[in-house]
Design an enzyme around this catalytic site. Structure first.
Site, mmCIF file in Angstrom:
data_model
loop_
_atom_site.group_PDB
_atom_site.id
_atom_site.type_symbol
_atom_site.label_atom_id
_atom_site.label_comp_id
_atom_site.label_asym_id
_atom_site.label_seq_id
_atom_site.Cartn_x
_atom_site.Cartn_y
_atom_site.Cartn_z
ATOM 1 N N TYR A 142 -10.553 39.517 -59.571
ATOM 2 C CA TYR A 142 -10.845 39.906 -58.190
ATOM 3 C C TYR A 142 -10.465 38.798 -57.206
ATOM 4 C CZ TYR A 142 -13.505 43.872 -60.067
ATOM 5 O OH TYR A 142 -13.885 45.026 -60.722
ATOM 6 N N LYS A 191 -12.393 40.316 -74.017
ATOM 7 C CA LYS A 191 -11.290 41.065 -74.629
ATOM 8 C C LYS A 191 -10.404 40.027 -75.318
ATOM 9 C CE LYS A 191 -8.878 44.813 -75.424
ATOM 10 N NZ LYS A 191 -9.355 45.855 -76.383
ATOM 11 N N ASP A 223 -14.271 47.023 -74.954
ATOM 12 C CA ASP A 223 -14.152 48.465 -75.253
ATOM 13 C C ASP A 223 -15.284 48.909 -76.172
ATOM 14 O OD1 ASP A 223 -12.934 46.810 -77.126
ATOM 15 O OD2 ASP A 223 -11.207 48.103 -77.477
ATOM 16 N N ASP A 247 -18.551 44.384 -63.508
ATOM 17 C CA ASP A 247 -18.532 45.436 -62.487
ATOM 18 C C ASP A 247 -18.570 46.802 -63.161
ATOM 19 O OD1 ASP A 247 -18.236 46.753 -60.072
ATOM 20 O OD2 ASP A 247 -16.057 46.478 -59.985
ATOM 21 N N ASP A 251 -22.051 49.605 -63.853
ATOM 22 C CA ASP A 251 -22.121 51.000 -63.403
ATOM 23 C C ASP A 251 -22.469 51.913 -64.578
ATOM 24 O OD1 ASP A 251 -21.343 50.233 -60.822
ATOM 25 O OD2 ASP A 251 -20.025 51.978 -60.583
HETATM 26 C C1 IPM Z 1 -20.028 46.043 -56.850
HETATM 27 C C2 IPM Z 1 -18.923 46.731 -56.124
HETATM 28 C C3 IPM Z 1 -18.004 45.682 -55.536
HETATM 29 C C4 IPM Z 1 -17.501 44.829 -56.672
HETATM 30 C C5 IPM Z 1 -16.841 46.225 -54.695
HETATM 31 C C6 IPM Z 1 -17.319 47.168 -53.624
HETATM 32 C C7 IPM Z 1 -16.016 45.132 -54.112
HETATM 33 O O1 IPM Z 1 -18.261 47.611 -56.958
HETATM 34 O O2 IPM Z 1 -20.757 45.245 -56.235
HETATM 35 O O3 IPM Z 1 -20.187 46.309 -58.043
HETATM 36 O O4 IPM Z 1 -16.558 45.208 -57.339
HETATM 37 O O5 IPM Z 1 -18.074 43.776 -56.911
HETATM 38 MG MG MG Z 2 -19.218 47.925 -58.790
#
Ligand code: IPM
Ligand code: MG
Length: 355
Positions: A142, A191, A223, A247, A251
Site C-alpha cells: 500500500y 506467502k 491462502d 486488510d 474483512d
Molecule cells: C481498511 C480499509 C482501508 C485499508 C482502505 C479504505 C484504504 O479497507 O481500513 O481496512 O485498506 O486499510
Molecule cells: Mg479493509
C-alpha cells in the site's frame, strides 16, 4: 482527567456513528469524572469538497496535537472517479502514515448473542472464537513504489511489496507482546512459498522467538489462512501479518462474527496517541438514514480508553454495556433480517442506559 480527542467523521455514515461514540464517551466522562474535549477536522470526500484535498494540513496538525483520534469512515461514489492520489482513501493511508501508526489491532470475536448470525455451521463455532489480528499498517504494497510504464504487452501498472527488517521487527514485537497478554499463541501469516518479502518476514518472526519462550509461534500461508478462518476459527489467538493480507483477512474475520458493523480497530505507533475506527466503510447507501450500526465505532472508542488513556474500567464498562444490549435482544438493521430494529440513535441510547 482531561483528554483532547480529534474527531474525523468523514463521509457516508461516518458522522452518525462518530456522534454515537461521542455520546457514549460523554456519558463515560460523566460517570467517571473525565473531560473529553472533541475537535472536529475534515477528512476524505468532505475534505475534498471543502478544500480540494482529501487530507488537509490542518487535519494532520490537529491529529498530531491531540491525545487521540476517533475516525468514522471515508469515501463514496461521488469521489470514486478521482485519480488515485486524490481519492478519499488516500487520506486514510496518509493520516496513518503521518501519525506513524504502524500497528493495527483488529479484534474479531463472536458475541454469544450473535451466534445465530454467524454464517458458519453451528458445530464449527460451538465454542465461539476470539481472534486478535495484528496488521502491519504503514508498509508493504500500500506504500511501496508504484507507477505506470510501457512493458512487454504495452501499458502496464505496478505496485511493490517491500518490507524492511525494522518494519517487520517492530510489528512482530507488538504481536508477541499481544500474545503474551492473551493465550500465548501466535500465527504469522505470509506467502513465503512465493514472495521474498514473506521469506524475510518469516525469518525474522523466528529470530524473535527466543525472546518470547512462553509464546507458541507458527507460520501459515495466506491462502491456507483464508481457508482455516472459516474451517476452524477457534484455532487462532493472535495473528500477525502484512498490511494487505491483514486488510483482506480482517474483512473475512468480520463476516464470521455476524456483521462487519461490529468490528472496531485501534491503530497505534510508538506513543499513546492512536487512531480508532470501525473496520467497515462509509456505507453510502444508508448514509443519513439513522440506520447504521454504531457498535464498531463505540467499541473503537472503548479501545481508545484502554490503549491511549489506560482507562481499563471505563473501557470494560462500554464493552459490557454493548454485551448487555445485545443479550437483551436489541438489534440494528444489519442484524435484523428485515424484522424490527433500533435506529443508530436508539441503540446508542440503550448502550448509554446500560453503562
Ligand atoms: C481498511 C480499509 C482501508 C485499508 C482502505 C479504505 C484504504 O479497507 O481500513 O481496512 O485498506 O486499510
Ligand atoms: Mg479493509
Amino acid at each position: 482527567m482531561n483528554y483532547n480527542i480529534a474527531l474525523l467523521k468523514g463521509d457516508g455514515i461516518g458522522p452518525e456513528i462518530v456522534d454515537s461514540a461521542v455520546r457514549v464517551l460523554e456519558a463515560i466522562g460523566k460517570k467517571y469524572n473525565h473531560t473529553f474535549n472533541f475537535t472536529p477536522y475534515l477528512i476524505g470526500g468532505c475534505a475534498i469538497d471543502a478544500t480540494g484535498e482529501p487530507l488537509p494540513k490542518e487535519t494532520v496538525e490537529g491529529c498530531l496535537a491531540s491525545d487521540s483520534v476517533l475516525l468514522g469512515a471515508v469515501g463514496g461514489p461521488k469521489w470514486d472517479t478521482l485519480p488515485g492520489n486524490m481519492r478519499p482513501e488516500k487520506a486514510l493511508l496518509g493520516i496513518r502514515s503521518a501519525m506513524g501508526l504502524f500497528t493495527n489491532l483488529r479484534p474479531a470475536k463472536l458475541y454469544s448473542a450473535l451466534k445465530d448470525e454467524c454464517p458458519l455451521r453451528a458445530d464449527i463455532v460451538e465454542n465461539g472464537f476470539d481472534i486478535m489480528i495484528v496488521r502491519e499498517l504503514t508498509g508493504g504494497i500500500y506504500f511501496g513504489e508504484r507507477g505506470m510504464r510501457e512493458g512487454k504487452y504495452g501499458e502496464e501498472a505496478y505496485d511493490t511489496e517491500c518490507y524492511s527488517r525494522m518494519e517487520i521487527e517492530r510489528i512482530c514485537k507488538v504481536a508477541y507482546e499481544t500474545a503474551l497478554k492473551r493465550k500465548c499463541k501466535l500465527i504469522s501469516i505470509d506467502k513465503a512459498n512465493v514472495l521474498d518479502s514473506s521469506r524475510l518476514w518469516r525469518k525474522i518472526v523466528h529470530e524473535m522467538e527466543k525472546d518470547y519462550p512462553e509464546v507458541e509461534v507458527a507460520d501459515m500461508l495466506v491462502d491456507n489462512a483464508a481457508m482455516q478462518l472459516v474451517r476452524n476459527p477457534a484455532q487462532f489467538d493472535v495473528i500477525v501479518t502484512t498490511n494487505m493480507f491483514g486488510d483482506i483477512l480482517s474483512d473475512e474475520a468480520s463476516q464470521i462474527t455476524g456483521s462487519i458493523g461490529m468490528l472496531p480497530s485501534a491503530s497505534l505507533g510508538d506513543n499513546t496517541r492512536g487512531l480508532y475506527e470501525p473496520i467497515h466503510g462509509s456505507a453510502p447507501d444508508i448514509a443519513g438514514q439513522n440506520k447504521a450500526n454504531p457498535i464498531a465505532t463505540i467499541l473503537s472508542a472503548s479501545m481508545m480508553l484502554l490503549y491511549s488513556f489506560n482507562l481499563k474500567e471505563e473501557s470494560d464498562n462500554i464493552v459490557n454495556a454493548v454485551d448487555k444490549v445485545l443479550n437483551a435482544g436489541y438489534r440494528t438493521a444489519d442484524l435484523s433480517h428485515g424484522k424490527e430494529y433500533l435506529s443508530t440513535v436508539e441503540i446508542t441510547d440503550k448502550i448509554i442506559e446500560n453503562l
